[in-house]
Scaffold this active site. Sequence first.
Site, PDB file in Angstrom:
ATOM      1  N   TYR A 231     -52.819 -26.283  55.868  1.00  0.00           N
ATOM      2  CA  TYR A 231     -52.673 -26.758  54.484  1.00  0.00           C
ATOM      3  C   TYR A 231     -52.144 -25.651  53.583  1.00  0.00           C
ATOM      4  O   TYR A 231     -51.122 -25.809  52.906  1.00  0.00           O
ATOM      5  CB  TYR A 231     -54.021 -27.278  53.950  1.00  0.00           C
ATOM      6  CG  TYR A 231     -54.052 -27.418  52.439  1.00  0.00           C
ATOM      7  CD1 TYR A 231     -53.247 -28.342  51.778  1.00  0.00           C
ATOM      8  CD2 TYR A 231     -54.889 -26.611  51.649  1.00  0.00           C
ATOM      9  CE1 TYR A 231     -53.254 -28.463  50.386  1.00  0.00           C
ATOM     10  CE2 TYR A 231     -54.908 -26.728  50.262  1.00  0.00           C
ATOM     11  CZ  TYR A 231     -54.086 -27.660  49.643  1.00  0.00           C
ATOM     12  OH  TYR A 231     -54.101 -27.764  48.263  1.00  0.00           O
TER      13      TYR A 231
ATOM     14  N   LYS B  58     -48.500 -25.254  51.584  1.00  0.00           N
ATOM     15  CA  LYS B  58     -48.395 -25.098  50.123  1.00  0.00           C
ATOM     16  C   LYS B  58     -47.675 -23.791  49.789  1.00  0.00           C
ATOM     17  O   LYS B  58     -46.875 -23.730  48.852  1.00  0.00           O
ATOM     18  CB  LYS B  58     -49.783 -25.127  49.467  1.00  0.00           C
ATOM     19  CG  LYS B  58     -50.496 -26.461  49.510  1.00  0.00           C
ATOM     20  CD  LYS B  58     -49.786 -27.577  48.756  1.00  0.00           C
ATOM     21  CE  LYS B  58     -49.813 -27.409  47.266  1.00  0.00           C
ATOM     22  NZ  LYS B  58     -49.233 -28.580  46.565  1.00  0.00           N
TER      23      LYS B  58
ATOM     24  N   THR C 108     -52.113 -24.254  44.858  1.00  0.00           N
ATOM     25  CA  THR C 108     -53.507 -23.885  45.086  1.00  0.00           C
ATOM     26  C   THR C 108     -53.678 -22.372  45.208  1.00  0.00           C
ATOM     27  O   THR C 108     -52.736 -21.669  45.599  1.00  0.00           O
ATOM     28  CB  THR C 108     -53.992 -24.567  46.391  1.00  0.00           C
ATOM     29  OG1 THR C 108     -55.212 -23.956  46.824  1.00  0.00           O
ATOM     30  CG2 THR C 108     -52.986 -24.396  47.522  1.00  0.00           C
ATOM     31  N   ASP C 109     -54.869 -21.904  44.918  1.00  0.00           N
ATOM     32  CA  ASP C 109     -55.167 -20.470  45.115  1.00  0.00           C
ATOM     33  C   ASP C 109     -55.279 -20.133  46.612  1.00  0.00           C
ATOM     34  O   ASP C 109     -55.292 -18.956  46.988  1.00  0.00           O
ATOM     35  CB  ASP C 109     -56.458 -20.078  44.385  1.00  0.00           C
ATOM     36  CG  ASP C 109     -57.694 -20.834  44.857  1.00  0.00           C
ATOM     37  OD1 ASP C 109     -57.561 -21.783  45.674  1.00  0.00           O
ATOM     38  OD2 ASP C 109     -58.814 -20.478  44.432  1.00  0.00           O
ATOM     39  N   GLU C 110     -55.342 -21.164  47.467  1.00  0.00           N
ATOM     40  CA  GLU C 110     -55.547 -20.906  48.900  1.00  0.00           C
ATOM     41  C   GLU C 110     -54.347 -20.210  49.539  1.00  0.00           C
ATOM     42  O   GLU C 110     -54.449 -19.660  50.628  1.00  0.00           O
ATOM     43  CB  GLU C 110     -55.891 -22.212  49.635  1.00  0.00           C
ATOM     44  CG  GLU C 110     -57.115 -22.869  49.016  1.00  0.00           C
ATOM     45  CD  GLU C 110     -57.702 -24.026  49.804  1.00  0.00           C
ATOM     46  OE1 GLU C 110     -57.474 -24.109  51.017  1.00  0.00           O
ATOM     47  OE2 GLU C 110     -58.404 -24.840  49.188  1.00  0.00           O
TER      48      GLU C 110
HETATM   49  P1  NAD Z   1     -55.102 -35.979  46.703  1.00  0.00           P
HETATM   50  O1  NAD Z   1     -55.076 -35.871  48.180  1.00  0.00           O
HETATM   51  O2  NAD Z   1     -56.267 -36.601  46.029  1.00  0.00           O
HETATM   52  O3  NAD Z   1     -53.812 -36.800  46.198  1.00  0.00           O
HETATM   53  C1  NAD Z   1     -52.543 -36.607  46.731  1.00  0.00           C
HETATM   54  C2  NAD Z   1     -51.673 -37.799  46.316  1.00  0.00           C
HETATM   55  O4  NAD Z   1     -50.338 -37.573  46.840  1.00  0.00           O
HETATM   56  C3  NAD Z   1     -52.134 -39.127  46.878  1.00  0.00           C
HETATM   57  O5  NAD Z   1     -52.113 -40.098  45.868  1.00  0.00           O
HETATM   58  C4  NAD Z   1     -51.129 -39.453  47.975  1.00  0.00           C
HETATM   59  O6  NAD Z   1     -50.936 -40.835  48.181  1.00  0.00           O
HETATM   60  C5  NAD Z   1     -49.880 -38.787  47.420  1.00  0.00           C
HETATM   61  N1  NAD Z   1     -48.901 -38.459  48.462  1.00  0.00           N
HETATM   62  C6  NAD Z   1     -49.131 -37.852  49.651  1.00  0.00           C
HETATM   63  N2  NAD Z   1     -47.979 -37.744  50.349  1.00  0.00           N
HETATM   64  C7  NAD Z   1     -46.992 -38.244  49.561  1.00  0.00           C
HETATM   65  C8  NAD Z   1     -45.607 -38.379  49.702  1.00  0.00           C
HETATM   66  N3  NAD Z   1     -44.968 -37.973  50.821  1.00  0.00           N
HETATM   67  N4  NAD Z   1     -44.891 -38.950  48.714  1.00  0.00           N
HETATM   68  C9  NAD Z   1     -45.513 -39.391  47.592  1.00  0.00           C
HETATM   69  N5  NAD Z   1     -46.841 -39.288  47.389  1.00  0.00           N
HETATM   70  C10 NAD Z   1     -47.575 -38.721  48.358  1.00  0.00           C
HETATM   71  O7  NAD Z   1     -54.841 -34.510  46.183  1.00  0.00           O
HETATM   72  P2  NAD Z   1     -55.367 -33.789  44.848  1.00  0.00           P
HETATM   73  O8  NAD Z   1     -56.677 -33.177  45.129  1.00  0.00           O
HETATM   74  O9  NAD Z   1     -55.215 -34.712  43.704  1.00  0.00           O
HETATM   75  O10 NAD Z   1     -54.297 -32.608  44.752  1.00  0.00           O
HETATM   76  C11 NAD Z   1     -53.097 -32.775  44.000  1.00  0.00           C
HETATM   77  C12 NAD Z   1     -52.297 -31.493  44.065  1.00  0.00           C
HETATM   78  O11 NAD Z   1     -53.061 -30.416  43.535  1.00  0.00           O
HETATM   79  C13 NAD Z   1     -51.918 -31.077  45.486  1.00  0.00           C
HETATM   80  O12 NAD Z   1     -50.592 -30.567  45.447  1.00  0.00           O
HETATM   81  C14 NAD Z   1     -52.915 -29.991  45.822  1.00  0.00           C
HETATM   82  O13 NAD Z   1     -52.351 -29.057  46.739  1.00  0.00           O
HETATM   83  C15 NAD Z   1     -53.131 -29.359  44.473  1.00  0.00           C
HETATM   84  N6  NAD Z   1     -54.447 -28.704  44.280  1.00  0.00           N
HETATM   85  C16 NAD Z   1     -55.600 -29.391  44.555  1.00  0.00           C
HETATM   86  C17 NAD Z   1     -56.829 -28.774  44.319  1.00  0.00           C
HETATM   87  C18 NAD Z   1     -58.135 -29.497  44.579  1.00  0.00           C
HETATM   88  O14 NAD Z   1     -59.193 -28.880  44.488  1.00  0.00           O
HETATM   89  N7  NAD Z   1     -58.129 -30.787  44.877  1.00  0.00           N
HETATM   90  C19 NAD Z   1     -56.876 -27.471  43.820  1.00  0.00           C
HETATM   91  C20 NAD Z   1     -55.672 -26.807  43.560  1.00  0.00           C
HETATM   92  C21 NAD Z   1     -54.459 -27.447  43.778  1.00  0.00           C
HETATM   93  P1  TYD Z   2     -63.308 -28.531  50.498  1.00  0.00           P
HETATM   94  O1  TYD Z   2     -63.840 -29.419  49.435  1.00  0.00           O
HETATM   95  O2  TYD Z   2     -62.788 -29.147  51.755  1.00  0.00           O
HETATM   96  O3  TYD Z   2     -62.196 -27.612  49.801  1.00  0.00           O
HETATM   97  P2  TYD Z   2     -61.416 -26.315  50.405  1.00  0.00           P
HETATM   98  O4  TYD Z   2     -61.629 -26.238  51.847  1.00  0.00           O
HETATM   99  O5  TYD Z   2     -60.002 -26.627  50.045  1.00  0.00           O
HETATM  100  O6  TYD Z   2     -61.960 -25.140  49.646  1.00  0.00           O
HETATM  101  O7  TYD Z   2     -64.438 -27.498  50.903  1.00  0.00           O
HETATM  102  C1  TYD Z   2     -65.037 -26.639  49.955  1.00  0.00           C
HETATM  103  C2  TYD Z   2     -65.956 -25.707  50.708  1.00  0.00           C
HETATM  104  O8  TYD Z   2     -67.047 -26.464  51.240  1.00  0.00           O
HETATM  105  C3  TYD Z   2     -65.307 -25.019  51.889  1.00  0.00           C
HETATM  106  O9  TYD Z   2     -65.815 -23.696  51.991  1.00  0.00           O
HETATM  107  C4  TYD Z   2     -65.752 -25.848  53.096  1.00  0.00           C
HETATM  108  C5  TYD Z   2     -67.110 -26.352  52.674  1.00  0.00           C
HETATM  109  N1  TYD Z   2     -67.513 -27.669  53.180  1.00  0.00           N
HETATM  110  C6  TYD Z   2     -68.754 -27.851  53.779  1.00  0.00           C
HETATM  111  O10 TYD Z   2     -69.542 -26.889  53.917  1.00  0.00           O
HETATM  112  N2  TYD Z   2     -69.096 -29.078  54.229  1.00  0.00           N
HETATM  113  C7  TYD Z   2     -68.260 -30.164  54.101  1.00  0.00           C
HETATM  114  O11 TYD Z   2     -68.610 -31.283  54.563  1.00  0.00           O
HETATM  115  C8  TYD Z   2     -66.979 -29.973  53.467  1.00  0.00           C
HETATM  116  C9  TYD Z   2     -66.021 -31.119  53.316  1.00  0.00           C
HETATM  117  C10 TYD Z   2     -66.654 -28.702  53.024  1.00  0.00           C
END
Ligand code: NAD
Ligand code: TYD
Length: 351
Positions: free
Chosen positions: A156, A160, A131-133
């Site tokens: 989180y 990461k 993630t960019d975070e």
């Molecule tokens: P998500 O929470 O929807 O899915 C995570 C999956 O991992 C789930 O299916 C969960 O059951 C599985 N999991 C968790 N712990 C596990 C373990 N110990 N062993 C096996 N499986 C396990 O997450 P996502 O949004 O699909 O994110 C996927 C990846 O992308 C993550 O690594 C996240 O950090 C990264 N990412 C997400 C975003 C975003 O905006 N969602 C952006 C950038 C990077």
């Molecule tokens: P989120 O989807 O949790 O992603 P991240 O925190 O990883 O960026 O949140 C996106 C943005 O929206 C973040 O600035 C927090 C804000 N947010 C709200 O304002 N209300 C909400 O209920 C949630 C879940 C997030």
Amino acid sequence: MQNILVTGGCGFIGTNFIRFLLSDADFDGRIINVDKLTYAGNPQNLADIEDVFRGRYFFIMADICDPQTITDLFAKYKIDTICNFAAESHVDRSIVEPDAFIKTNIEGTFSLLEVARDHQDQLILFHHVSTDEVYGSLGSEGYFTEETPYKPNSPYSASKAASDHLVRAYHKTYGLPVTISNCSNNYGPYQFPEKLIPLMILNALEEKPLPVYGEGRNIRDWLYVSDHCKAVWKIMQDGKRGQTYNIGGRCEKANLDTVEIICDLLDEMQPRAHKRPRRDLIKFVKDRPGHDFRYAIDCSKLETELDWGPEETFESGLRKTIQWYLDHKEWVERVKSGEYLSWVKQHYEDI
Ligand code: NAD
Ligand code: TYD
């Protein structure tokens, strides 16, 4: 790459990635999906794929922290590539209960790396999805590049960041063939409704308040999930080993603007009976502790070196996303009720 171990494939991005790889990408190998099925993992996301791609798609309910099972899978499926999506992914949960984030994101990645190191002779690539975070928070100017120092602020993002460092270290120290991608906020089908965009869509459809943290001025850089999947696949195929690539949509929005756009699109696509605008559901609530102000990705390395660019605009991606949630009421009901977890128990407990 013929036998790809995808971890976390039953989550939001993993599901989209597996669907993309099997249906739309230039890939004729096998996918072995390992997922622990936490609250965020739903194997029903891929139930049709299991039928259509019998012999090319396999699901194993397992924890990435369990090296014996992963080792067995390396032998059984002749794994040559790992794409590691598995993670605890929600910032708010990490603030309340960080333990699982340390366990899965750090120890789980470490455990996978160790198994990969044991099989270095058969490993083509370990791709780590991040993630960019990890870069921390920006003020109103500037962008994250691949050279920006890590400065994570939440449990989180810290977990990461630690996993990224381990992956990089295994390349430098052991010569493991790795790539890392750091992506901005994703949205699209199958996203668990705890993240901003699906939460707002579903709350608005149910006439519930739309909780905006603080004043809604925090900025996120949004990317439609299929554009992320295409970028990951490009990096896996053509990215230089040992390198990091930033992925972003050049689509910065303040949270309040995002919520207002969702309200307006919903008003157009599914008007309320009394026709009043859904913006009246917006409710400002207490801010998130340590809330990062702004994320913005400079993805020029990916654009110039690997010729990648997003295909969806924020409006086209949001329209598709809203339409998907409107069309998948049963999925929404199951996910919200946790019903899929009992389905999981019945189907996979003995595996
Ligand atoms: P998500 O929470 O929807 O899915 C995570 C999956 O991992 C789930 O299916 C969960 O059951 C599985 N999991 C968790 N712990 C596990 C373990 N110990 N062993 C096996 N499986 C396990 O997450 P996502 O949004 O699909 O994110 C996927 C990846 O992308 C993550 O690594 C996240 O950090 C990264 N990412 C997400 C975003 C975003 O905006 N969602 C952006 C950038 C990077
Ligand atoms: P989120 O989807 O949790 O992603 P991240 O925190 O990883 O960026 O949140 C996106 C943005 O929206 C973040 O600035 C927090 C804000 N947010 C709200 O304002 N209300 C909400 O209920 C949630 C879940 C997030």
